[in-house]
Scaffold this motif. Sequence first.
Motif, PDB file in Angstrom:
ATOM      1  N   SER A  16     -17.937 -50.942 -73.085  1.00 24.99           N
ATOM      2  CA  SER A  16     -16.734 -51.520 -72.837  1.00 24.99           C
ATOM      3  C   SER A  16     -15.797 -50.728 -74.442  1.00 24.99           C
ATOM      4  O   SER A  16     -16.622 -50.814 -75.578  1.00 24.99           O
ATOM      5  CB  SER A  16     -16.560 -52.910 -72.821  1.00 24.99           C
ATOM      6  OG  SER A  16     -16.930 -53.777 -73.914  1.00 24.99           O
ATOM      7  N   HIS A  17     -14.497 -51.336 -74.562  1.00 25.35           N
ATOM      8  CA  HIS A  17     -14.080 -51.280 -75.640  1.00 25.35           C
ATOM      9  C   HIS A  17     -14.517 -52.333 -76.718  1.00 25.35           C
ATOM     10  O   HIS A  17     -14.601 -51.736 -78.082  1.00 25.35           O
ATOM     11  CB  HIS A  17     -12.652 -51.544 -75.297  1.00 25.35           C
ATOM     12  CG  HIS A  17     -11.812 -51.818 -76.121  1.00 25.35           C
ATOM     13  ND1 HIS A  17     -11.158 -50.600 -77.277  1.00 25.35           N
ATOM     14  CD2 HIS A  17     -11.198 -52.612 -76.383  1.00 25.35           C
ATOM     15  CE1 HIS A  17     -10.249 -51.145 -77.881  1.00 25.35           C
ATOM     16  NE2 HIS A  17     -10.298 -52.016 -77.888  1.00 25.35           N
ATOM     17  N   LYS A  18     -14.726 -53.193 -75.920  1.00 26.48           N
ATOM     18  CA  LYS A  18     -15.322 -54.521 -76.449  1.00 26.48           C
ATOM     19  C   LYS A  18     -16.232 -54.084 -78.420  1.00 26.48           C
ATOM     20  O   LYS A  18     -16.739 -54.443 -79.355  1.00 26.48           O
ATOM     21  CB  LYS A  18     -15.700 -55.739 -76.498  1.00 26.48           C
ATOM     22  CG  LYS A  18     -15.298 -56.915 -77.477  1.00 26.48           C
ATOM     23  CD  LYS A  18     -14.537 -58.505 -76.914  1.00 26.48           C
ATOM     24  CE  LYS A  18     -14.453 -58.893 -77.299  1.00 26.48           C
ATOM     25  NZ  LYS A  18     -14.292 -60.400 -76.678  1.00 26.48           N
ATOM     26  N   LEU A  38      -5.180 -49.722 -80.348  1.00 23.68           N
ATOM     27  CA  LEU A  38      -5.291 -50.259 -79.548  1.00 23.68           C
ATOM     28  C   LEU A  38      -5.109 -51.036 -78.981  1.00 23.68           C
ATOM     29  O   LEU A  38      -5.101 -51.380 -77.865  1.00 23.68           O
ATOM     30  CB  LEU A  38      -6.944 -50.290 -80.312  1.00 23.68           C
ATOM     31  CG  LEU A  38      -7.747 -48.913 -80.656  1.00 23.68           C
ATOM     32  CD1 LEU A  38      -8.810 -49.994 -81.809  1.00 23.68           C
ATOM     33  CD2 LEU A  38      -8.365 -48.701 -79.736  1.00 23.68           C
ATOM     34  N   GLU A  39      -3.732 -51.834 -79.787  1.00 23.11           N
ATOM     35  CA  GLU A  39      -3.293 -53.047 -79.471  1.00 23.11           C
ATOM     36  C   GLU A  39      -2.433 -52.343 -78.557  1.00 23.11           C
ATOM     37  O   GLU A  39      -2.341 -53.946 -77.090  1.00 23.11           O
ATOM     38  CB  GLU A  39      -3.001 -53.961 -80.502  1.00 23.11           C
ATOM     39  CG  GLU A  39      -4.201 -54.745 -81.065  1.00 23.11           C
ATOM     40  CD  GLU A  39      -3.585 -54.970 -82.291  1.00 23.11           C
ATOM     41  OE1 GLU A  39      -2.040 -55.341 -82.656  1.00 23.11           O
ATOM     42  OE2 GLU A  39      -4.453 -56.208 -83.282  1.00 23.11           O
ATOM     43  N   GLU A  41      -2.368 -50.077 -76.447  1.00 21.94           N
ATOM     44  CA  GLU A  41      -2.895 -49.800 -75.288  1.00 21.94           C
ATOM     45  C   GLU A  41      -3.445 -51.052 -74.728  1.00 21.94           C
ATOM     46  O   GLU A  41      -4.027 -51.163 -73.410  1.00 21.94           O
ATOM     47  CB  GLU A  41      -3.978 -49.026 -75.574  1.00 21.94           C
ATOM     48  CG  GLU A  41      -3.257 -47.681 -76.184  1.00 21.94           C
ATOM     49  CD  GLU A  41      -4.727 -45.754 -76.300  1.00 21.94           C
ATOM     50  OE1 GLU A  41      -5.597 -46.945 -75.667  1.00 21.94           O
ATOM     51  OE2 GLU A  41      -4.328 -45.090 -76.254  1.00 21.94           O
ATOM     52  N   GLU A  42      -4.104 -52.315 -75.155  1.00 22.35           N
ATOM     53  CA  GLU A  42      -4.282 -53.588 -74.247  1.00 22.35           C
ATOM     54  C   GLU A  42      -2.712 -53.848 -73.707  1.00 22.35           C
ATOM     55  O   GLU A  42      -3.018 -54.312 -72.447  1.00 22.35           O
ATOM     56  CB  GLU A  42      -4.817 -54.575 -75.329  1.00 22.35           C
ATOM     57  CG  GLU A  42      -5.988 -53.606 -75.287  1.00 22.35           C
ATOM     58  CD  GLU A  42      -6.991 -54.963 -76.580  1.00 22.35           C
ATOM     59  OE1 GLU A  42      -6.544 -56.033 -76.465  1.00 22.35           O
ATOM     60  OE2 GLU A  42      -7.854 -54.700 -76.834  1.00 22.35           O
ATOM     61  N   GLN A  43      -1.923 -54.028 -74.423  1.00 24.72           N
ATOM     62  CA  GLN A  43      -0.762 -54.692 -74.278  1.00 24.72           C
ATOM     63  C   GLN A  43      -0.111 -54.350 -72.740  1.00 24.72           C
ATOM     64  O   GLN A  43       0.082 -54.239 -71.757  1.00 24.72           O
ATOM     65  CB  GLN A  43       0.810 -55.101 -75.298  1.00 24.72           C
ATOM     66  CG  GLN A  43       0.282 -55.720 -76.104  1.00 24.72           C
ATOM     67  CD  GLN A  43       0.952 -56.214 -77.312  1.00 24.72           C
ATOM     68  OE1 GLN A  43       2.119 -54.611 -77.737  1.00 24.72           O
ATOM     69  NE2 GLN A  43       0.851 -56.907 -78.459  1.00 24.72           N
ATOM     70  N   ALA A  45      -1.982 -51.830 -70.601  1.00 18.10           N
ATOM     71  CA  ALA A  45      -2.236 -52.252 -69.846  1.00 18.10           C
ATOM     72  C   ALA A  45      -2.012 -53.693 -69.192  1.00 18.10           C
ATOM     73  O   ALA A  45      -1.806 -53.797 -67.590  1.00 18.10           O
ATOM     74  CB  ALA A  45      -3.958 -52.161 -69.335  1.00 18.10           C
ATOM     75  N   PHE A  46      -1.485 -54.867 -69.367  1.00 11.34           N
ATOM     76  CA  PHE A  46      -1.675 -56.141 -69.390  1.00 11.34           C
ATOM     77  C   PHE A  46       0.079 -55.742 -68.266  1.00 11.34           C
ATOM     78  O   PHE A  46       0.018 -56.278 -67.464  1.00 11.34           O
ATOM     79  CB  PHE A  46      -1.143 -57.161 -70.102  1.00 11.34           C
ATOM     80  CG  PHE A  46      -0.769 -58.319 -69.997  1.00 11.34           C
ATOM     81  CD1 PHE A  46      -1.640 -59.261 -69.235  1.00 11.34           C
ATOM     82  CD2 PHE A  46       0.519 -58.891 -70.361  1.00 11.34           C
ATOM     83  CE1 PHE A  46      -1.372 -60.611 -69.052  1.00 11.34           C
ATOM     84  CE2 PHE A  46       0.884 -59.879 -69.717  1.00 11.34           C
ATOM     85  CZ  PHE A  46       0.342 -60.511 -69.310  1.00 11.34           C
TER      86      PHE A  46
END
Length: 118
Positions: A16-18, A38-39, A41-43, A45-46
Amino acid sequence: MANTLFTNQNLKSIKSHKDLVNFLNDKEVDLAPNMVKLEYEEQLAFLQQELLRLQDWVRKNKKRVVIIFEGRDAAGKGGAIRRFKRFLNTRAARVVALGKPSEEDKGQWYFRRHMKEL
């Protein structure tokens, strides 16, 4: 900087990404320059998941939503719209690109051009 080479065992352990972030931290790789991306891309996706929920709610409740993107040329509208619409159901969403306002449009109520499309 420590050895950052990937071994086959390392690659197998990254699922995983993590896991990848943890691996790079263990190897003492400076992630600060890349954390913003990275942050983001996470935001993103959410927020795209939230848009799907909104689209589903709008459909179930028989509502309509209009979103107007406006700005100068090369202001990033196209990229923002692409990210915005990426996972939306295309049967229930459409994009209309309005051209430069004519002289007649400039003398009229500002949203008149948009009303034609609605």
